[in-house]
Motif scaffolding. Structure first.
Motif, PDB file in Angstrom:
ATOM      1  N   ARG A   1      -3.864  17.829  25.898  1.00  0.00           N
ATOM      2  CA  ARG A   1      -4.254  16.423  25.769  1.00  0.00           C
ATOM      3  C   ARG A   1      -4.010  15.906  24.354  1.00  0.00           C
ATOM      4  NH1 ARG A   1      -8.282  18.486  29.189  1.00  0.00           N
ATOM      5  NH2 ARG A   1      -9.793  18.763  27.479  1.00  0.00           N
ATOM      6  N   ARG A   2      -4.248  16.744  23.357  1.00  0.00           N
ATOM      7  CA  ARG A   2      -4.011  16.337  21.969  1.00  0.00           C
ATOM      8  C   ARG A   2      -2.528  16.097  21.721  1.00  0.00           C
ATOM      9  NH1 ARG A   2      -7.281  17.792  17.717  1.00  0.00           N
ATOM     10  NH2 ARG A   2      -5.555  16.936  16.474  1.00  0.00           N
ATOM     11  N   LEU A   3      -1.701  16.985  22.213  1.00  0.00           N
ATOM     12  CA  LEU A   3      -0.262  16.813  22.024  1.00  0.00           C
ATOM     13  C   LEU A   3       0.243  15.562  22.735  1.00  0.00           C
ATOM     14  CD1 LEU A   3       1.031  20.493  22.347  1.00  0.00           C
ATOM     15  CD2 LEU A   3       1.157  19.038  20.325  1.00  0.00           C
ATOM     16  N   CYS A   4      -0.247  15.321  23.936  1.00  0.00           N
ATOM     17  CA  CYS A   4       0.159  14.121  24.678  1.00  0.00           C
ATOM     18  C   CYS A   4      -0.221  12.854  23.915  1.00  0.00           C
ATOM     19  CB  CYS A   4      -0.494  14.102  26.059  1.00  0.00           C
ATOM     20  SG  CYS A   4       0.186  15.326  27.206  1.00  0.00           S
ATOM     21  N   ALA A   5      -1.322  12.922  23.164  1.00  0.00           N
ATOM     22  CA  ALA A   5      -1.808  11.749  22.452  1.00  0.00           C
ATOM     23  C   ALA A   5      -1.054  11.492  21.150  1.00  0.00           C
ATOM     24  CB  ALA A   5      -3.299  11.895  22.155  1.00  0.00           C
ATOM     25  N   VAL A   6      -0.586  12.563  20.494  1.00  0.00           N
ATOM     26  CA  VAL A   6       0.015  12.386  19.164  1.00  0.00           C
ATOM     27  C   VAL A   6       1.540  12.365  19.176  1.00  0.00           C
ATOM     28  CG1 VAL A   6      -1.975  13.464  18.076  1.00  0.00           C
ATOM     29  CG2 VAL A   6       0.019  14.867  18.622  1.00  0.00           C
ATOM     30  N   LEU A   7       2.159  12.909  20.225  1.00  0.00           N
ATOM     31  CA  LEU A   7       3.619  12.981  20.242  1.00  0.00           C
ATOM     32  C   LEU A   7       4.245  11.696  20.784  1.00  0.00           C
ATOM     33  CD1 LEU A   7       4.138  16.635  21.528  1.00  0.00           C
ATOM     34  CD2 LEU A   7       4.598  15.772  19.212  1.00  0.00           C
ATOM     35  N   ASP A   8       5.429  11.417  20.310  1.00  0.00           N
ATOM     36  CA  ASP A   8       6.189  10.268  20.796  1.00  0.00           C
ATOM     37  C   ASP A   8       6.523  10.468  22.268  1.00  0.00           C
ATOM     38  OD1 ASP A   8       9.010   8.916  21.329  1.00  0.00           O
ATOM     39  OD2 ASP A   8       8.097   7.875  19.615  1.00  0.00           O
ATOM     40  N   PRO A   9       6.480   9.405  23.077  1.00  0.00           N
ATOM     41  CA  PRO A   9       6.799   9.533  24.509  1.00  0.00           C
ATOM     42  C   PRO A   9       8.167  10.146  24.784  1.00  0.00           C
ATOM     43  CG  PRO A   9       5.777   7.419  24.077  1.00  0.00           C
ATOM     44  CD  PRO A   9       6.036   8.038  22.733  1.00  0.00           C
ATOM     45  N   ALA A  10       9.079  10.059  23.803  1.00  0.00           N
ATOM     46  CA  ALA A  10      10.416  10.635  23.976  1.00  0.00           C
ATOM     47  C   ALA A  10      10.469  12.113  23.587  1.00  0.00           C
ATOM     48  CB  ALA A  10      11.432   9.856  23.153  1.00  0.00           C
ATOM     49  N   SER A  11       9.335  12.682  23.190  1.00  0.00           N
ATOM     50  CA  SER A  11       9.297  14.073  22.758  1.00  0.00           C
ATOM     51  C   SER A  11       9.700  15.017  23.893  1.00  0.00           C
ATOM     52  CB  SER A  11       7.896  14.441  22.283  1.00  0.00           C
ATOM     53  OG  SER A  11       7.776  15.835  22.075  1.00  0.00           O
ATOM     54  N   PRO A  12      10.395  16.103  23.553  1.00  0.00           N
ATOM     55  CA  PRO A  12      10.750  17.107  24.568  1.00  0.00           C
ATOM     56  C   PRO A  12       9.525  17.697  25.260  1.00  0.00           C
ATOM     57  CG  PRO A  12      11.972  17.481  22.536  1.00  0.00           C
ATOM     58  CD  PRO A  12      10.950  16.444  22.233  1.00  0.00           C
ATOM     59  N   TYR A  13       8.359  17.542  24.635  1.00  0.00           N
ATOM     60  CA  TYR A  13       7.154  18.134  25.210  1.00  0.00           C
ATOM     61  C   TYR A  13       6.922  17.685  26.644  1.00  0.00           C
ATOM     62  CZ  TYR A  13       2.372  19.627  25.946  1.00  0.00           C
ATOM     63  OH  TYR A  13       1.257  20.224  26.487  1.00  0.00           O
ATOM     64  N   PHE A  14       7.169  16.439  26.921  1.00  0.00           N
ATOM     65  CA  PHE A  14       6.869  15.886  28.237  1.00  0.00           C
ATOM     66  C   PHE A  14       7.881  16.319  29.302  1.00  0.00           C
ATOM     67  CE2 PHE A  14       5.042  13.056  25.057  1.00  0.00           C
ATOM     68  CZ  PHE A  14       3.730  12.998  25.487  1.00  0.00           C
ATOM     69  N   LYS A  15       9.021  16.869  28.868  1.00  0.00           N
ATOM     70  CA  LYS A  15      10.048  17.274  29.822  1.00  0.00           C
ATOM     71  C   LYS A  15       9.729  18.599  30.513  1.00  0.00           C
ATOM     72  CE  LYS A  15      13.723  14.853  27.315  1.00  0.00           C
ATOM     73  NZ  LYS A  15      15.022  14.987  26.594  1.00  0.00           N
ATOM     74  N   ALA A  16       8.729  19.324  30.025  1.00  0.00           N
ATOM     75  CA  ALA A  16       8.364  20.605  30.638  1.00  0.00           C
ATOM     76  C   ALA A  16       7.141  20.470  31.536  1.00  0.00           C
ATOM     77  CB  ALA A  16       8.097  21.651  29.557  1.00  0.00           C
ATOM     78  N   ASN A  17       6.677  19.236  31.764  1.00  0.00           N
ATOM     79  CA  ASN A  17       5.510  19.000  32.605  1.00  0.00           C
ATOM     80  C   ASN A  17       5.949  18.630  34.017  1.00  0.00           C
ATOM     81  OD1 ASN A  17       3.748  19.427  30.422  1.00  0.00           O
ATOM     82  ND2 ASN A  17       3.940  17.293  29.782  1.00  0.00           N
ATOM     83  N   TYR A  18       5.422  19.332  35.013  1.00  0.00           N
ATOM     84  CA  TYR A  18       5.813  19.123  36.410  1.00  0.00           C
ATOM     85  C   TYR A  18       4.569  18.854  37.263  1.00  0.00           C
ATOM     86  CZ  TYR A  18      10.254  21.011  34.799  1.00  0.00           C
ATOM     87  OH  TYR A  18      11.421  21.227  34.109  1.00  0.00           O
ATOM     88  N   LYS A  19       4.796  18.314  38.462  1.00  0.00           N
ATOM     89  CA  LYS A  19       3.691  17.857  39.302  1.00  0.00           C
ATOM     90  C   LYS A  19       3.040  18.954  40.136  1.00  0.00           C
ATOM     91  CE  LYS A  19       5.295  13.065  39.735  1.00  0.00           C
ATOM     92  NZ  LYS A  19       5.694  11.988  40.686  1.00  0.00           N
TER      93      LYS A  19
END
Length: 364
Positions: free
Chosen positions: A326-344
């Motif tokens: 949750r902390r990373l989701c809040a501080v990282l830019d929406p274009a960050s690679p972090y969000f590309k490893a999240n699946y449903k």
């Protein structure tokens, strides 16, 4: 335990650009490093409460399954036993990363209640799993927990899952037969240590003999598991343990192994061809299944639903991974690679990996 099934690991001709060429994302790695310092302390109360509750519910449900008076109740109790024992067994992953002084006695307690009875003592993962996290080993032939499954023949995926159903039989053979016999033959002992003493999926991996404190812990755990396996066989052979009860125990243990293998199948995308990868590339080849999905809490327990995040923060205990996410989701830019490893969820991941195997692996 090492699988004896050898897979064709040659990459498909039209495989995508290797992830090793993906450059590290500085902002992502910096944010992850800061969180490591903040959330790396384990809470002993959470560990003990969660583990003891899981093990207690699991064994109680196992006994209820054996004593159930109808098929319906046996199935219901059996499902509870599988899920609870699977959760309890999954703490072996935490054992490989924790500083044992922060949760005193946890390794011994886990081995006494789960590791030895389930014949997966912690030495089979400690000293092995850490190699999977080595930056220069991940996704290579030296990684004990990696195979390019998405680039293999389509039949390898169901085979990968189904072979896990034989794990309980293999473990009984490992501890009731091979362990005692290996004391009489140095050559057999060498093979047992190298090939049958690790929870790995890479058939080419060979484990080195332990040394020092690790050897002493290995010996104690192996003796305990061997004595238990021999006693179990003897109890069944003499009729003290009814065959029906033994088969139910084996069935539940088999279901736990299959469930874990399914979870393993979707823990990564398995698209690397064997070359070293950057940390960001390793992250993108791994999988998070964060909330709001609820079922991952059952099939990827003890923080395993944040498997990609765990590769960024291997020292963060499982109970802090949700906060870190949750902390990373809040501080990282929406274009960050972090969000590309999240699946449903599980179905989409299995479809993605299966489709990759069909479209690329089938062309070899």
């Amino acid at each position: 335990m090492t699988t004896t099934l050898t897979f064709d690991a040659t990459p498909a001709a039209d495989a995508p650009t290797p992830k090793r060429r993906i450059a590290d994302d500085t902002a992502l790695l910096k944010a992850a490093a800061e969180l490591t310092r903040e959330y790396s302390t384990a809470n002993p109360r959470i560990y003990w409460t969660d583990f003891l509750a899981s093990a207690g519910i699991g064994y109680a449900a196992l006994v209820a399954t054996i004593l159930a008076g109808s098929v319906g109740w046996a199935i219901a109790f059996g499902v509870v036993a599988v899920l609870a024992l699977y959760r309890a067994e999954s703490f072996i992953h935490e054992l490989t990363h924790m500083k044992h002084s922060t949760v005193p006695g946890f390794r011994a307690g886990w081995n006494a209640l789960i590791g030895v009875p389930m014949m997966v003592p912690s030495f089979m993962y400690e000293g092995v799993h850490n190699l999977h996290h080595a930056r220069t080993r991940y996704g290579t032939v030296d990684d004990p927990e990696y195979l390019p499954l998405a680039l293999m023949k389509p039949w390898t995926l169901p085979a990968f899952i189904l072979i896990a159903a034989l794990a309980p039989i293999g473990l009984i053979i490992r501890y009731a037969v091979l362990a005692p016999l290996s004391l009489l033959s140095p050559k057999l002992r060498e093979a047992v240590v190298a090939r049958y003493s690790g929870l790995v999926i890479n058939p080419e991996f060979r484990r080195r003999s332990p040394e020092g404190e690790a050897k002493a812990l290995w010996t104690k755990q192996e003796i305990a598991a061997s004595l238990w396996a021999i006693a179990l066989v003897a109890l069944v052979a003499t009729g003290v343990l009814p065959l029906r009860a033994f088969l139910i125990m084996m069935g539940i243990a088999s279901a736990v192994a299959v469930l874990n293998q399914v979870r393993t199948l979707v823990a990564h995308l398995w698209e690397n061809e064997g070359e070293p990868m950057t940390v960001t590339a390793q992250y993108l080849d791994s999988v998070n299944v964060p909330p709001p999905a609820l079922l991952p809490g059952l099939w990827a327990p003890v923080g395993l639903r944040y498997h990609a995040l765990h590769h960024l923060l291997p020292s963060v205990p499982y109970h802090n991974l949700g906060i870190a996410h949750r902390r990373l989701c809040a501080v990282l830019d929406p274009a960050s690679p972090y969000f590309k490893a999240n699946y449903k969820g599980l179905p989409g991941l299995m479809w993605k990996i299966g489709l990759s195997s069909i479209t690329r692996g089938a062309k070899r």
